[in-house]
Design an enzyme around this catalytic site. Sequence first.
Site, PDB file in Angstrom:
ATOM      1  N   LYS A 195     -45.692  -9.285 -32.386  1.00 54.77           N
ATOM      2  CA  LYS A 195     -46.716  -9.927 -31.566  1.00 54.77           C
ATOM      3  C   LYS A 195     -47.872  -8.959 -31.387  1.00 54.77           C
ATOM      4  O   LYS A 195     -47.739  -7.912 -30.748  1.00 54.77           O
ATOM      5  CB  LYS A 195     -46.149 -10.333 -30.211  1.00 54.77           C
ATOM      6  CG  LYS A 195     -47.155 -11.085 -29.334  1.00 54.77           C
ATOM      7  CD  LYS A 195     -46.498 -11.503 -28.027  1.00 54.77           C
ATOM      8  CE  LYS A 195     -47.481 -12.246 -27.136  1.00 54.77           C
ATOM      9  NZ  LYS A 195     -46.856 -12.659 -25.848  1.00 54.77           N
ATOM     10  N   LYS A 248     -46.779 -13.411 -34.760  1.00 61.58           N
ATOM     11  CA  LYS A 248     -47.812 -14.039 -33.938  1.00 61.58           C
ATOM     12  C   LYS A 248     -49.003 -13.098 -33.843  1.00 61.58           C
ATOM     13  O   LYS A 248     -48.813 -11.935 -33.475  1.00 61.58           O
ATOM     14  CB  LYS A 248     -47.244 -14.342 -32.547  1.00 61.58           C
ATOM     15  CG  LYS A 248     -48.222 -15.005 -31.599  1.00 61.58           C
ATOM     16  CD  LYS A 248     -47.573 -15.205 -30.223  1.00 61.58           C
ATOM     17  CE  LYS A 248     -48.557 -15.894 -29.280  1.00 61.58           C
ATOM     18  NZ  LYS A 248     -48.001 -16.037 -27.917  1.00 61.58           N
TER      19      LYS A 248
END
Length: 330
Positions: A195, A248
């Site tokens: 992330k 992500k």
Amino acid sequence: MLESFDRHRRLRTTPAMRRLVQEFRYTPEDFIYPMFVQEGLHGQEEIAAMPGVYHYGLEEFRQEVLELSRLGVPSILLFGVPEEKDELSSSAYAERGIVQEAVRAAKEENPDLLVMTDVCLCQYNQAGHCGLVQDGKIVNDPSLDLLARTAVSHAAAGADVVAPSDMMDGRVAAIRAALDREGLIDTSILSYAVKYASAFYGPFREAAHSTPAFGDRKTYQMNPANVREAVRETASDLAEGADMVMVKPALSYMDVTKTIRDQFDVPVGTYNVSAEYSMVKAAAAQGWIDERAMVTEILTSFKRAGADFILSYHAKDAARWHREELGLEG
């Protein structure tokens, strides 16, 4: 006379031929639809920065679950927006918290729906950070117990998958140990292993009411310039007990998805995040692009990069388009 050459265009002559030789494709079965459930809300409210995406009260959420099920979307990822916030993010792990209630509601409407929950603290404290804040710093180890309590409360309510997004070190190990200790051994962990500290999250922070009150998240989310670090993060989370991992954002990080797919033999997903969605919607609203064609191309590119599943705010539209192509809509 011309020299011999390859006639690649033979395999592009008709739509049927192009479909026959297509290498990558997605279907609604690949989708996880992120949803925002707001405590105390009656009705639904469109999120200004994300046209077509809504905050749902629980009753409207139930209706949306039925609609998604009709469209063939097999999974949702729940984000909660609580009425109250405090320093210990206690609404995150309350037995009757908004996510916990939404899990129960979703399972009542469709027991076969795969219900995933985002595990984080940022929506539930005034600082808007993903871990506990002490003396102006986001502290790692004291945050782990609260994250584990949150995951256990989601699983106890019926969540099939818990998805820690906080990026605290050791969170997966803490969550796996807590789940096992409570006998929730069948609950899977989808880790936001990779992330990045991305500018593409802007609209989401409006949606989740989670804008940081100070500073940023760069001390715990990853530097967008790094790929080798993504491999280390993934290896750590798998060693700690994650069953699946996620990259992500998605669109600007397909090289990272490909790297993780090539190096790890586990299910890999990618999160087509809020600004990626909003940019398409904004351009489509101006008439500058063909939204359906562009979304189709984007989603296909995620599969080409190696994603096994896709978290996307486009999922509902894409599932509807798929049904239209099959003659099931319209």
